[in-house]
Motif scaffolding. Structure first.
Motif, PDB file in Angstrom:
ATOM      1  N   GLU A   1       0.749  -1.301  -0.086  1.00 49.40           N
ATOM      2  CA  GLU A   1       0.021  -0.004  -0.003  1.00 49.40           C
ATOM      3  C   GLU A   1       0.646   1.340  -0.027  1.00 49.40           C
ATOM      4  OE1 GLU A   1      -2.260   0.594   3.524  1.00 49.40           O
ATOM      5  OE2 GLU A   1      -4.112   1.349   2.401  1.00 49.40           O
ATOM      6  N   SER A   2       1.774   1.207   0.684  1.00 48.77           N
ATOM      7  CA  SER A   2       2.990   2.404   0.755  1.00 48.77           C
ATOM      8  C   SER A   2       3.702   2.609  -0.602  1.00 48.77           C
ATOM      9  CB  SER A   2       3.727   2.039   1.917  1.00 48.77           C
ATOM     10  OG  SER A   2       5.008   1.225   1.403  1.00 48.77           O
ATOM     11  N   VAL A   3       3.465   1.597  -1.338  1.00 51.67           N
ATOM     12  CA  VAL A   3       4.273   2.025  -2.809  1.00 51.67           C
ATOM     13  C   VAL A   3       3.214   2.047  -3.615  1.00 51.67           C
ATOM     14  CG1 VAL A   3       6.342   1.122  -2.175  1.00 51.67           C
ATOM     15  CG2 VAL A   3       4.785  -0.469  -3.257  1.00 51.67           C
ATOM     16  N   GLY A   4       1.966   2.299  -3.504  1.00 49.60           N
ATOM     17  CA  GLY A   4       0.737   2.354  -4.463  1.00 49.60           C
ATOM     18  C   GLY A   4       0.182   1.054  -4.944  1.00 49.60           C
ATOM     19  N   ILE A   5       0.352  -0.178  -4.183  1.00 50.03           N
ATOM     20  CA  ILE A   5      -0.305  -1.016  -4.772  1.00 50.03           C
ATOM     21  C   ILE A   5      -1.315  -1.654  -4.291  1.00 50.03           C
ATOM     22  CG2 ILE A   5       0.310  -3.503  -5.438  1.00 50.03           C
ATOM     23  CD1 ILE A   5       2.999  -2.765  -6.224  1.00 50.03           C
ATOM     24  N   SER A   6      -2.397  -1.911  -4.430  1.00 46.55           N
ATOM     25  CA  SER A   6      -3.513  -2.672  -3.753  1.00 46.55           C
ATOM     26  C   SER A   6      -3.451  -4.219  -3.828  1.00 46.55           C
ATOM     27  CB  SER A   6      -4.787  -2.333  -4.129  1.00 46.55           C
ATOM     28  OG  SER A   6      -5.049  -0.836  -3.908  1.00 46.55           O
ATOM     29  N   VAL A   7      -3.460  -4.968  -2.608  1.00 50.96           N
ATOM     30  CA  VAL A   7      -3.700  -6.281  -2.800  1.00 50.96           C
ATOM     31  C   VAL A   7      -5.015  -6.673  -2.369  1.00 50.96           C
ATOM     32  CG1 VAL A   7      -2.346  -8.245  -1.432  1.00 50.96           C
ATOM     33  CG2 VAL A   7      -1.105  -6.135  -2.164  1.00 50.96           C
ATOM     34  N   GLU A   8      -5.461  -7.793  -3.187  1.00 51.50           N
ATOM     35  CA  GLU A   8      -6.553  -8.395  -2.831  1.00 51.50           C
ATOM     36  C   GLU A   8      -6.359 -10.114  -2.885  1.00 51.50           C
ATOM     37  OE1 GLU A   8     -11.731  -7.968  -3.659  1.00 51.50           O
ATOM     38  OE2 GLU A   8     -10.035  -6.989  -5.156  1.00 51.50           O
ATOM     39  N   ASN A   9      -7.179 -10.608  -1.795  1.00 54.76           N
ATOM     40  CA  ASN A   9      -7.451 -12.079  -1.947  1.00 54.76           C
ATOM     41  C   ASN A   9      -8.472 -12.518  -3.093  1.00 54.76           C
ATOM     42  OD1 ASN A   9      -9.286 -11.475  -0.339  1.00 54.76           O
ATOM     43  ND2 ASN A   9      -8.690 -12.779   1.369  1.00 54.76           N
ATOM     44  N   VAL A  10      -8.545 -14.005  -3.122  1.00 56.60           N
ATOM     45  CA  VAL A  10      -9.844 -14.249  -3.802  1.00 56.60           C
ATOM     46  C   VAL A  10     -10.519 -15.267  -3.114  1.00 56.60           C
ATOM     47  CG1 VAL A  10      -8.702 -14.073  -6.170  1.00 56.60           C
ATOM     48  CG2 VAL A  10      -8.729 -16.343  -4.951  1.00 56.60           C
ATOM     49  N   ALA A  11     -11.810 -15.383  -3.425  1.00 57.31           N
ATOM     50  CA  ALA A  11     -12.726 -16.311  -2.845  1.00 57.31           C
ATOM     51  C   ALA A  11     -12.744 -17.622  -3.643  1.00 57.31           C
ATOM     52  CB  ALA A  11     -14.117 -15.877  -2.702  1.00 57.31           C
ATOM     53  N   TYR A  12     -12.876 -18.744  -2.989  1.00 62.12           N
ATOM     54  CA  TYR A  12     -12.867 -20.008  -3.899  1.00 62.12           C
ATOM     55  C   TYR A  12     -13.808 -20.885  -3.152  1.00 62.12           C
ATOM     56  CZ  TYR A  12      -8.933 -21.686  -1.237  1.00 62.12           C
ATOM     57  OH  TYR A  12      -7.883 -21.873  -0.406  1.00 62.12           O
ATOM     58  N   SER A  13     -14.211 -22.111  -3.616  1.00 57.84           N
ATOM     59  CA  SER A  13     -15.017 -22.996  -2.911  1.00 57.84           C
ATOM     60  C   SER A  13     -14.517 -23.458  -1.577  1.00 57.84           C
ATOM     61  CB  SER A  13     -15.255 -24.153  -3.965  1.00 57.84           C
ATOM     62  OG  SER A  13     -15.613 -25.414  -3.032  1.00 57.84           O
ATOM     63  N   PRO A  14     -15.163 -23.076  -0.552  1.00 55.12           N
ATOM     64  CA  PRO A  14     -14.907 -23.545   0.690  1.00 55.12           C
ATOM     65  C   PRO A  14     -15.001 -25.085   1.126  1.00 55.12           C
ATOM     66  CG  PRO A  14     -17.010 -22.681   1.188  1.00 55.12           C
ATOM     67  CD  PRO A  14     -16.742 -22.403  -0.466  1.00 55.12           C
ATOM     68  N   ASP A  15     -15.628 -25.615   0.048  1.00 52.86           N
ATOM     69  CA  ASP A  15     -15.837 -27.128   0.207  1.00 52.86           C
ATOM     70  C   ASP A  15     -14.404 -27.754   0.015  1.00 52.86           C
ATOM     71  OD1 ASP A  15     -18.645 -26.726   0.806  1.00 52.86           O
ATOM     72  OD2 ASP A  15     -18.835 -26.859  -1.521  1.00 52.86           O
ATOM     73  N   SER A  16     -13.514 -27.446  -0.741  1.00 56.97           N
ATOM     74  CA  SER A  16     -12.418 -28.030  -1.148  1.00 56.97           C
ATOM     75  C   SER A  16     -11.499 -28.322   0.235  1.00 56.97           C
ATOM     76  CB  SER A  16     -11.532 -27.201  -1.796  1.00 56.97           C
ATOM     77  OG  SER A  16     -11.052 -26.027  -1.359  1.00 56.97           O
ATOM     78  N   VAL A  17     -11.450 -27.129   1.086  1.00 56.03           N
ATOM     79  CA  VAL A  17     -10.770 -27.474   2.332  1.00 56.03           C
ATOM     80  C   VAL A  17     -11.535 -28.008   3.469  1.00 56.03           C
ATOM     81  CG1 VAL A  17      -9.318 -26.070   4.203  1.00 56.03           C
ATOM     82  CG2 VAL A  17      -9.162 -25.359   1.785  1.00 56.03           C
ATOM     83  N   ALA A  18     -12.805 -27.946   3.348  1.00 57.35           N
ATOM     84  CA  ALA A  18     -13.707 -28.398   4.356  1.00 57.35           C
ATOM     85  C   ALA A  18     -13.708 -30.030   4.225  1.00 57.35           C
ATOM     86  CB  ALA A  18     -15.061 -27.989   4.435  1.00 57.35           C
ATOM     87  N   ASP A  19     -13.905 -30.384   3.088  1.00 58.50           N
ATOM     88  CA  ASP A  19     -13.985 -31.692   2.779  1.00 58.50           C
ATOM     89  C   ASP A  19     -12.402 -32.374   3.461  1.00 58.50           C
ATOM     90  OD1 ASP A  19     -16.207 -31.612   1.657  1.00 58.50           O
ATOM     91  OD2 ASP A  19     -15.648 -32.087  -0.296  1.00 58.50           O
ATOM     92  N   TYR A  20     -11.164 -31.800   3.025  1.00 59.01           N
ATOM     93  CA  TYR A  20     -10.132 -32.284   3.350  1.00 59.01           C
ATOM     94  C   TYR A  20      -9.779 -32.348   4.830  1.00 59.01           C
ATOM     95  CZ  TYR A  20      -5.170 -33.183   2.175  1.00 59.01           C
ATOM     96  OH  TYR A  20      -3.981 -33.839   1.944  1.00 59.01           O
ATOM     97  N   THR A  21     -10.492 -31.160   5.488  1.00 64.95           N
ATOM     98  CA  THR A  21     -10.227 -31.004   6.980  1.00 64.95           C
ATOM     99  C   THR A  21     -10.969 -32.462   7.595  1.00 64.95           C
ATOM    100  OG1 THR A  21     -10.398 -28.830   6.980  1.00 64.95           O
ATOM    101  CG2 THR A  21     -10.740 -29.894   8.884  1.00 64.95           C
ATOM    102  N   LEU A  22     -12.041 -32.918   6.912  1.00 65.86           N
ATOM    103  CA  LEU A  22     -12.933 -33.842   7.634  1.00 65.86           C
ATOM    104  C   LEU A  22     -12.240 -35.365   7.598  1.00 65.86           C
ATOM    105  CD1 LEU A  22     -15.666 -34.041   9.240  1.00 65.86           C
ATOM    106  CD2 LEU A  22     -15.076 -31.921   8.252  1.00 65.86           C
ATOM    107  N   MET A  23     -11.598 -35.359   6.092  1.00 63.64           N
ATOM    108  CA  MET A  23     -10.801 -36.398   5.880  1.00 63.64           C
ATOM    109  C   MET A  23      -9.674 -36.553   6.528  1.00 63.64           C
ATOM    110  SD  MET A  23      -8.593 -37.256   2.407  1.00 63.64           S
ATOM    111  CE  MET A  23      -7.221 -36.207   3.113  1.00 63.64           C
ATOM    112  N   LEU A  24      -8.936 -35.743   7.127  1.00 60.67           N
ATOM    113  CA  LEU A  24      -7.965 -35.654   8.136  1.00 60.67           C
ATOM    114  C   LEU A  24      -8.472 -35.945   9.463  1.00 60.67           C
ATOM    115  CD1 LEU A  24      -5.592 -32.499   6.982  1.00 60.67           C
ATOM    116  CD2 LEU A  24      -5.263 -35.204   6.563  1.00 60.67           C
ATOM    117  N   MET A  25      -9.411 -35.458   9.961  1.00 61.98           N
ATOM    118  CA  MET A  25     -10.206 -35.979  11.349  1.00 61.98           C
ATOM    119  C   MET A  25     -10.229 -37.139  11.126  1.00 61.98           C
ATOM    120  SD  MET A  25     -12.808 -33.152  12.119  1.00 61.98           S
ATOM    121  CE  MET A  25     -12.347 -31.433  12.216  1.00 61.98           C
TER     122      MET A  25
END
Length: 360
Positions: A129-153
Motif C-alpha cells: 500500500e505504501s508504494v501504491g499497490i492494492s492487494v486483494e485475495n480471492v474467494a473459492y469453494s470452501p468445500d475443498s478445504v472443508a472436505d479435506y479437513t474432515l478426511m484428516l480428522m
C-alpha cells in the motif's frame, strides 16, 4: 480483527509459458478494436502459474476480453518486464513476494495484485500500500478445504497412517489401540468464516459435539472462549487467517491446555501453530496426534520434488517419523472446482479494480 476467512482489499525462468499479447492474432484483433473506437482489451500478467491454472486462464480470458501473459515463474525483480504496461497482475501463494519486488512493481506502473489464495501472508500488504499497490485475495469453494479437513480428522482418529503403512508391507494385523468415532467426541473449531462454517456443516451429520471460537461470531454455533475450547475439545481444527494476532495462536501454553490424547488439525497456515512446542507434546504421547496440511517453514519444501535432496526442516523430519502425525503438502485447497473459482475470481477482481479506477 476477525478470525473468519473474508475476501478483502488492502492496500527460475523469465520465459512465459504463453503470452497472448505476443500472438499475431491477438495483436490483429486489438488493432481492429482500436480502429473501431472500442476500448483496448485489458492485459494481465499471471505469475507463478502452473500448467493446470494456465489451461483455465487460457480458457477463461477470452470470455472476459482479457489478454493474459502467463509465466510459471514467481514474480521477482528479474521478471518485472513481463508486467510492463499492465496495471494488474495475478500471483500464486507458493512463493513470498519480497518488498524490493513490490517496490519494483510499483515503479513499473503495477497498481493491483490479485493473489490466487484466501490468505496473503506471503505479501507485506502494508508495504504494498505504501508504494501504491492494492492487494486483494480471492474467494473459492470452501468445500475443498472443508472436505479435506474432515478426511484428516477421520484419518487421525482411526490411526490411518499406521494402518496404511502396515498394509503397504503386507502386515494386516489390527492396531494395538482401536480408533474413535466422531459422534463420541467434542470438536473445537477455531475460525468460523466460510471454511470453518463449512467444516461445521459437515460435522453436524456425524452427530458430534461442537464448540467454536471466533472474535466475530458469524454462524449459529456454541461459541466459547479459546481457553475453554482447548480444555474441552478432543479435536481442535484451525481455520483462522494468519496475522500478527494469530501467529502461534496455539503456543506452548495453549498446547499445554489441551486434553491428554487430543488431536490437532491444521489446514489453515503453518505458523498458527508453534511447531517447537507441538513436537515434544506429540513425541511424549501427551497429544493423541496431529494432521497438518500446512507447516512452519514449508516454503521451498512443499510443492517441490525432494526425493533426492536433503530436507532442510528438522521439525518436518521429526513429525514425519511419528506414527500419529499425518503430513500433506498444503494441498487441501487443490480441487478442480476451487482452482476454477480462484482463476475466474482473480480475473474478475482485476477487472473490477480497473473499472473502479476508470469510473471514479
Amino acid at each position: 480483527m476477525s478470525y473468519s476467512e473474508q475476501a478483502r482489499t488492502a492496500s527460475r525462468r523469465n520465459r512465459p509459458l504463453v503470452s497472448s499479447s505476443s500472438s499475431a492474432a491477438s495483436d490483429h484483433h486489438g488493432e481492429h478494436r482500436a480502429a473501431a473506437g472500442a476500448a483496448p482489451r485489458m492485459r494481465i500478467t499471471i505469475y507463478g502459474c502452473g500448467q493446470d491454472e494456465a489451461v483455465l486462464f487460457r480458457e477463461m480470458a477470452p470470455r472476459f476480453d482479457v489478454v493474459p501473459t502467463i509465466t510459471d515463474a514467481a514474480v521477482s525483480e528479474a521478471n518485472i518486464d513481463l508486467a510492463s504496461g499492465n496495471r494488474c497482475i495475478s500471483v500464486g501463494h507458493k512463493t513470498r513476494i519480497t518488498n524490493s519486488t513490490l517496490l519494483a512493481l510499483g515503479r513499473a506502473g503495477v497498481a493491483y495484485v490479485s493473489t490466487r489464495s484466501i490468505g496473503y501472508n506471503h505479501i507485506d500488504v502494508k508495504y504494498a500500500e505504501s508504494v501504491g499497490i492494492s492487494v486483494e485475495n480471492v474467494a473459492y469453494s470452501p468445500d475443498s478445504v472443508a472436505d479435506y479437513t474432515l478426511m484428516l480428522m477421520l484419518m487421525a482418529v482411526r490411526n490411518a497412517k499406521s494402518v496404511i503403512r502396515r498394509a503397504d508391507v503386507h502386515d494386516y494385523r489390527l492396531n494395538d489401540a482401536p480408533g474413535r468415532e466422531l459422534r463420541d467426541l467434542t470438536i473445537g473449531v477455531i475460525g468460523t468464516g466460510r471454511i470453518g462454517a463449512a467444516v461445521m456443516d459437515r460435522l453436524r451429520a456425524f452427530g458430534c459435539r461442537m464448540l467454536a471460537y471466533d472474535k466475530r461470531p458469524t454462524t449459529s454455533a456454541d461459541y466459547v472462549t479459546l481457553d475453554e475450547l482447548l480444555r474441552r475439545s478432543d479435536i481442535v481444527t484451525l481455520h483462522t487467517p494468519l496475522n500478527a494476532d494469530t501467529h502461534h495462536l496455539l503456543n506452548r501454553r495453549r498446547i499445554g491446555q489441551l486434553k491428554n490424547g487430543a488431536f490437532i488439525i491444521n489446514t489453515g497456515r503453518g505458523s498458527l501453530l508453534d511447531t517447537e512446542a507441538l513436537v515434544p507434546a506429540l513425541e511424549s504421547g501427551r497429544l493423541g496426534g496431529a494432521a497438518l496440511d500446512v507447516l512452519e517453514g514449508e516454503e521451498g519444501i512443499f510443492y517441490a520434488d525432494c526425493r533426492n535432496k536433503p530436507i532442510g526442516s528438522k521439525q518436518l523430519l521429526r513429525l514425519q517419523d511419528l506414527p500419529n502425525v499425518l503430513i500433506s503438502p498444503h494441498t487441501a485447497y487443490y480441487t478442480d472446482h476451487a482452482l476454477s473459482d480462484a482463476v475466474e475470481n482473480s480475473i474478475l477482481n482485476c477487472l473490477t479494480f480497473e473499472s473502479g479506477n476508470q469510473h471514479g
